[in-house]
Design a protein around this motif. Structure first.
Motif, PDB file in Angstrom:
ATOM      1  N   HIS A  18      29.979 -11.405 -69.406  1.00  6.33           N
ATOM      2  CA  HIS A  18      30.760 -12.657 -69.869  1.00  6.33           C
ATOM      3  C   HIS A  18      31.816 -12.858 -68.991  1.00  6.33           C
ATOM      4  CE1 HIS A  18      33.169  -9.383 -71.665  1.00  6.33           C
ATOM      5  NE2 HIS A  18      33.960 -10.321 -71.896  1.00  6.33           N
ATOM      6  N   ASN A  19      32.464 -12.023 -68.307  1.00  8.23           N
ATOM      7  CA  ASN A  19      33.693 -12.326 -67.452  1.00  8.23           C
ATOM      8  C   ASN A  19      33.091 -12.503 -66.006  1.00  8.23           C
ATOM      9  OD1 ASN A  19      35.476 -12.171 -69.488  1.00  8.23           O
ATOM     10  ND2 ASN A  19      35.742 -10.074 -69.540  1.00  8.23           N
ATOM     11  N   ASP A  26      35.401 -20.832 -60.815  1.00 11.41           N
ATOM     12  CA  ASP A  26      35.649 -20.391 -62.320  1.00 11.41           C
ATOM     13  C   ASP A  26      36.708 -19.231 -62.344  1.00 11.41           C
ATOM     14  OD1 ASP A  26      33.624 -22.235 -62.947  1.00 11.41           O
ATOM     15  OD2 ASP A  26      32.098 -20.801 -62.794  1.00 11.41           O
ATOM     16  N   LEU A  30      40.011 -17.506 -65.387  1.00  7.29           N
ATOM     17  CA  LEU A  30      40.170 -15.777 -65.835  1.00  7.29           C
ATOM     18  C   LEU A  30      41.643 -15.561 -65.752  1.00  7.29           C
ATOM     19  CD1 LEU A  30      37.170 -14.326 -63.654  1.00  7.29           C
ATOM     20  CD2 LEU A  30      37.175 -15.059 -66.070  1.00  7.29           C
ATOM     21  N   GLN A  34      42.145 -10.150 -63.566  1.00  8.90           N
ATOM     22  CA  GLN A  34      40.969 -10.448 -63.183  1.00  8.90           C
ATOM     23  C   GLN A  34      40.649 -11.455 -62.004  1.00  8.90           C
ATOM     24  OE1 GLN A  34      38.042 -11.622 -66.331  1.00  8.90           O
ATOM     25  NE2 GLN A  34      38.760  -9.794 -67.754  1.00  8.90           N
ATOM     26  N   GLN A  35      41.597 -12.256 -61.853  1.00  7.08           N
ATOM     27  CA  GLN A  35      41.594 -13.200 -60.684  1.00  7.08           C
ATOM     28  C   GLN A  35      41.820 -12.476 -59.630  1.00  7.08           C
ATOM     29  OE1 GLN A  35      44.275 -16.802 -60.822  1.00  7.08           O
ATOM     30  NE2 GLN A  35      43.481 -17.155 -63.175  1.00  7.08           N
ATOM     31  N   TRP A  38      38.696 -10.311 -58.581  1.00 13.90           N
ATOM     32  CA  TRP A  38      37.730 -10.990 -57.831  1.00 13.90           C
ATOM     33  C   TRP A  38      38.095 -11.627 -56.318  1.00 13.90           C
ATOM     34  CZ3 TRP A  38      32.964 -10.561 -59.232  1.00 13.90           C
ATOM     35  CH2 TRP A  38      32.592 -10.361 -60.563  1.00 13.90           C
ATOM     36  N   GLN A  75      29.141  -7.926 -61.142  1.00 18.43           N
ATOM     37  CA  GLN A  75      30.095  -6.861 -61.426  1.00 18.43           C
ATOM     38  C   GLN A  75      29.165  -5.848 -61.459  1.00 18.43           C
ATOM     39  OE1 GLN A  75      32.769  -7.573 -64.659  1.00 18.43           O
ATOM     40  NE2 GLN A  75      33.219  -5.524 -65.135  1.00 18.43           N
ATOM     41  N   LYS A  81      33.960  -5.102 -58.823  1.00 19.87           N
ATOM     42  CA  LYS A  81      33.577  -6.332 -58.575  1.00 19.87           C
ATOM     43  C   LYS A  81      33.125  -6.442 -57.274  1.00 19.87           C
ATOM     44  CE  LYS A  81      36.190  -7.712 -62.218  1.00 19.87           C
ATOM     45  NZ  LYS A  81      36.187  -6.803 -63.050  1.00 19.87           N
TER      46      LYS A  81
END
Length: 112
Positions: A18-19, A26, A30, A34-35, A38, A75, A81
């Motif tokens: 989901h993340n 996208d 987040l 999390q940004q 990624w 993930q 990630k």
């Protein structure tokens, strides 16, 4: 019954993914932590491509379009990630857009 169990194990459930963003844009939706993770994964991929000298920056010839690309984000089960930058190969023409093919493949051989 066995096939259903194997498919359940092989296909990740929506809860575990989901993340995971489907597009680079996208990532901006987040949470900040999390940004950062990624974007770090994307930076690692770009550094790895540069280190392996996978590409060469050149001027675009007149009347030609650049080949598109996209990020494939994933993930891992342990939470890492992973980001892969892939070319949209369906728009390439051999001899015009490329002359070599790069495909990292590992061949495992058993030691006897």
């Amino acid at each position: 019954m066995l096939i259903a169990k194997l498919l359940a194990l092989a296909v990740p459930t929506s809860n575990s993914q989901h993340n995971v963003p489907t597009h680079y844009k996208d990532i901006a939706r987040l949470p900040v932590q999390q940004q950062l993770q990624w974007r770090a994964a994307c930076r690692e991929e770009l550094e790895a491509l540069q280190k392996r000298q996978v590409y060469e920056l050149v001027d675009l010839p007149p009347n030609h379009k650049a080949i598109g690309n996209r990020w494939v984000l994933n993930q891992k089960m342990d939470g890492r990630k992973r980001a892969r930058l892939v070319a949209k190969g369906y728009s390439q023409v051999e001899g015009v857009d490329y002359s070599e093919i790069f495909s990292p493949v590992i061949r495992y051989e058993s030691i006897r």
